[in-house]
Design a protein around this motif. Structure first.
Motif, mmCIF file in Angstrom:
data_model
loop_
_atom_site.group_PDB
_atom_site.id
_atom_site.type_symbol
_atom_site.label_atom_id
_atom_site.label_comp_id
_atom_site.label_asym_id
_atom_site.label_seq_id
_atom_site.Cartn_x
_atom_site.Cartn_y
_atom_site.Cartn_z
ATOM 1 N N ILE A 192 -1.483 -1.405 -4.305
ATOM 2 C CA ILE A 192 -0.645 -1.728 -5.460
ATOM 3 C C ILE A 192 -1.051 -3.031 -6.129
ATOM 4 O O ILE A 192 -1.118 -3.108 -7.351
ATOM 5 C CB ILE A 192 0.839 -1.736 -5.047
ATOM 6 C CG1 ILE A 192 1.233 -0.320 -4.597
ATOM 7 C CG2 ILE A 192 1.736 -2.219 -6.181
ATOM 8 C CD1 ILE A 192 2.538 -0.217 -3.902
ATOM 9 N N GLU A 193 -1.331 -4.076 -5.375
ATOM 10 C CA GLU A 193 -1.663 -5.371 -5.964
ATOM 11 C C GLU A 193 -2.969 -5.351 -6.748
ATOM 12 O O GLU A 193 -3.089 -5.978 -7.787
ATOM 13 C CB GLU A 193 -1.702 -6.456 -4.892
ATOM 14 C CG GLU A 193 -0.325 -6.787 -4.348
ATOM 15 C CD GLU A 193 -0.360 -7.879 -3.297
ATOM 16 O OE1 GLU A 193 -1.451 -8.251 -2.814
ATOM 17 O OE2 GLU A 193 0.735 -8.353 -2.947
ATOM 18 N N THR A 194 -3.973 -4.629 -6.257
ATOM 19 C CA THR A 194 -5.283 -4.631 -6.911
ATOM 20 C C THR A 194 -5.474 -3.443 -7.846
ATOM 21 O O THR A 194 -6.363 -3.458 -8.685
ATOM 22 C CB THR A 194 -6.413 -4.603 -5.872
ATOM 23 O OG1 THR A 194 -6.339 -3.378 -5.124
ATOM 24 C CG2 THR A 194 -6.325 -5.798 -4.926
ATOM 25 N N GLY A 195 -4.675 -2.389 -7.672
ATOM 26 C CA GLY A 195 -4.839 -1.178 -8.467
ATOM 27 C C GLY A 195 -5.952 -0.277 -7.951
ATOM 28 O O GLY A 195 -6.252 0.753 -8.533
ATOM 29 N N TYR A 217 -11.279 11.592 -18.557
ATOM 30 C CA TYR A 217 -11.581 11.740 -19.970
ATOM 31 C C TYR A 217 -11.982 10.380 -20.536
ATOM 32 O O TYR A 217 -11.193 9.423 -20.437
ATOM 33 C CB TYR A 217 -10.369 12.287 -20.720
ATOM 34 C CG TYR A 217 -10.048 13.714 -20.330
ATOM 35 C CD1 TYR A 217 -10.678 14.776 -20.968
ATOM 36 C CD2 TYR A 217 -9.147 14.000 -19.312
ATOM 37 C CE1 TYR A 217 -10.411 16.084 -20.602
ATOM 38 C CE2 TYR A 217 -8.873 15.306 -18.952
ATOM 39 C CZ TYR A 217 -9.499 16.348 -19.601
ATOM 40 O OH TYR A 217 -9.226 17.640 -19.236
ATOM 41 N N PRO A 218 -13.183 10.270 -21.097
ATOM 42 C CA PRO A 218 -13.627 8.991 -21.654
ATOM 43 C C PRO A 218 -12.658 8.506 -22.739
ATOM 44 O O PRO A 218 -12.184 9.294 -23.557
ATOM 45 C CB PRO A 218 -14.987 9.309 -22.267
ATOM 46 C CG PRO A 218 -15.429 10.576 -21.622
ATOM 47 C CD PRO A 218 -14.180 11.316 -21.268
ATOM 48 N N GLY A 219 -12.333 7.224 -22.678
ATOM 49 C CA GLY A 219 -11.470 6.636 -23.695
ATOM 50 C C GLY A 219 -9.987 6.884 -23.478
ATOM 51 O O GLY A 219 -9.169 6.368 -24.229
ATOM 52 N N ASP A 220 -9.618 7.648 -22.453
ATOM 53 C CA ASP A 220 -8.203 7.893 -22.186
ATOM 54 C C ASP A 220 -7.563 6.602 -21.697
ATOM 55 O O ASP A 220 -8.110 5.898 -20.867
ATOM 56 C CB ASP A 220 -8.043 8.997 -21.137
ATOM 57 C CG ASP A 220 -6.591 9.414 -20.931
ATOM 58 O OD1 ASP A 220 -5.784 9.219 -21.869
ATOM 59 O OD2 ASP A 220 -6.281 9.947 -19.865
ATOM 60 N N LYS A 221 -6.387 6.281 -22.224
ATOM 61 C CA LYS A 221 -5.718 5.037 -21.873
ATOM 62 C C LYS A 221 -5.069 5.083 -20.505
ATOM 63 O O LYS A 221 -4.647 4.080 -19.977
ATOM 64 C CB LYS A 221 -4.686 4.676 -22.936
ATOM 65 C CG LYS A 221 -5.337 4.364 -24.262
ATOM 66 C CD LYS A 221 -4.336 3.967 -25.292
ATOM 67 C CE LYS A 221 -5.076 3.679 -26.594
ATOM 68 N NZ LYS A 221 -4.209 3.226 -27.630
ATOM 69 N N GLY A 222 -4.973 6.242 -19.886
ATOM 70 C CA GLY A 222 -4.370 6.365 -18.564
ATOM 71 C C GLY A 222 -5.410 6.168 -17.490
ATOM 72 O O GLY A 222 -5.669 7.068 -16.705
ATOM 73 N N GLY A 223 -6.034 5.023 -17.440
ATOM 74 C CA GLY A 223 -7.135 4.782 -16.515
ATOM 75 C C GLY A 223 -6.714 4.769 -15.071
ATOM 76 O O GLY A 223 -5.648 4.311 -14.715
ATOM 77 N N ILE A 224 -7.567 5.264 -14.234
ATOM 78 C CA ILE A 224 -7.405 5.181 -12.789
ATOM 79 C C ILE A 224 -8.489 4.243 -12.297
ATOM 80 O O ILE A 224 -9.656 4.446 -12.587
ATOM 81 C CB ILE A 224 -7.539 6.569 -12.125
ATOM 82 C CG1 ILE A 224 -6.432 7.490 -12.606
ATOM 83 C CG2 ILE A 224 -7.537 6.437 -10.615
ATOM 84 C CD1 ILE A 224 -6.565 8.915 -12.125
ATOM 85 N N GLN A 225 -8.109 3.215 -11.567
ATOM 86 C CA GLN A 225 -9.103 2.254 -11.095
ATOM 87 C C GLN A 225 -9.667 2.675 -9.775
ATOM 88 O O GLN A 225 -9.062 3.271 -8.975
ATOM 89 C CB GLN A 225 -8.484 0.882 -10.959
ATOM 90 C CG GLN A 225 -7.999 0.364 -12.281
ATOM 91 C CD GLN A 225 -7.395 -1.015 -12.137
ATOM 92 O OE1 GLN A 225 -7.276 -1.568 -11.060
ATOM 93 N NE2 GLN A 225 -7.020 -1.589 -13.234
ATOM 94 N N MET A 257 0.834 -1.187 0.000
ATOM 95 C CA MET A 257 0.000 0.000 0.000
ATOM 96 C C MET A 257 0.875 1.245 0.000
ATOM 97 O O MET A 257 1.898 1.303 0.677
ATOM 98 C CB MET A 257 -0.863 0.000 1.261
ATOM 99 C CG MET A 257 -2.186 0.619 1.051
ATOM 100 S SD MET A 257 -3.376 0.606 2.407
ATOM 101 C CE MET A 257 -2.772 -0.246 3.743
ATOM 102 N N LEU A 258 0.456 2.237 -0.779
ATOM 103 C CA LEU A 258 1.106 3.535 -0.804
ATOM 104 C C LEU A 258 0.090 4.559 -0.332
ATOM 105 O O LEU A 258 -1.002 4.661 -0.900
ATOM 106 C CB LEU A 258 1.580 3.861 -2.221
ATOM 107 C CG LEU A 258 2.307 5.177 -2.434
ATOM 108 C CD1 LEU A 258 3.587 5.226 -1.617
ATOM 109 C CD2 LEU A 258 2.610 5.368 -3.910
ATOM 110 N N ILE A 259 0.421 5.301 0.734
ATOM 111 C CA ILE A 259 -0.480 6.296 1.293
ATOM 112 C C ILE A 259 0.135 7.671 1.081
ATOM 113 O O ILE A 259 1.237 7.948 1.562
ATOM 114 C CB ILE A 259 -0.735 6.052 2.791
ATOM 115 C CG1 ILE A 259 -1.313 4.649 3.003
ATOM 116 C CG2 ILE A 259 -1.666 7.120 3.356
ATOM 117 C CD1 ILE A 259 -1.350 4.204 4.449
#
Length: 86
Positions: free
Chosen positions: A58-61, A78-86, A32-34
């Motif tokens: 980190i393991e699950t995103g 932004y829809p369709g942006d490849k830099g997704g944040i989960q 985990m990163l806090i």
């Protein structure tokens, strides 16, 4: 190493992601990163999230964002942006 702490103007880069904060704690056993502080931000591609405290699993995103009354959570996606944040 069980735990590592960095403070000051912290910037962490991994893959296509960048995290900035006043304080960063890495907890090895929990992977985990806090990130914490009023200038905390996590950027992935054109997408970004900001809050008082951001926890990255980190393991699950999985990413948890917390704000305060003074420093609300802000997110830009932004829809369709490849830099997704989960």
């Amino acid at each position: 190493i069980e735990k590592a702490v960095a403070s000051g103007n912290v910037k962490i880069s991994f893959d296509d992601k960048v995290a900035v904060s006043d304080v960063a704690e890495f907890i090895n056993g929990k992977q985990m990163l806090i990130l914490s502080g009023p200038n905390t931000k996590f950027i992935s591609g054109n997408n970004s999230i900001a809050g008082e405290r951001i926890t990255i699993h980190i393991e699950t995103g999985k990413v948890n964002i917390e704000g305060t009354k003074k420093n609300r959570v802000e997110a830009v996606f932004y829809p369709g942006d490849k830099g997704g944040i989960q």
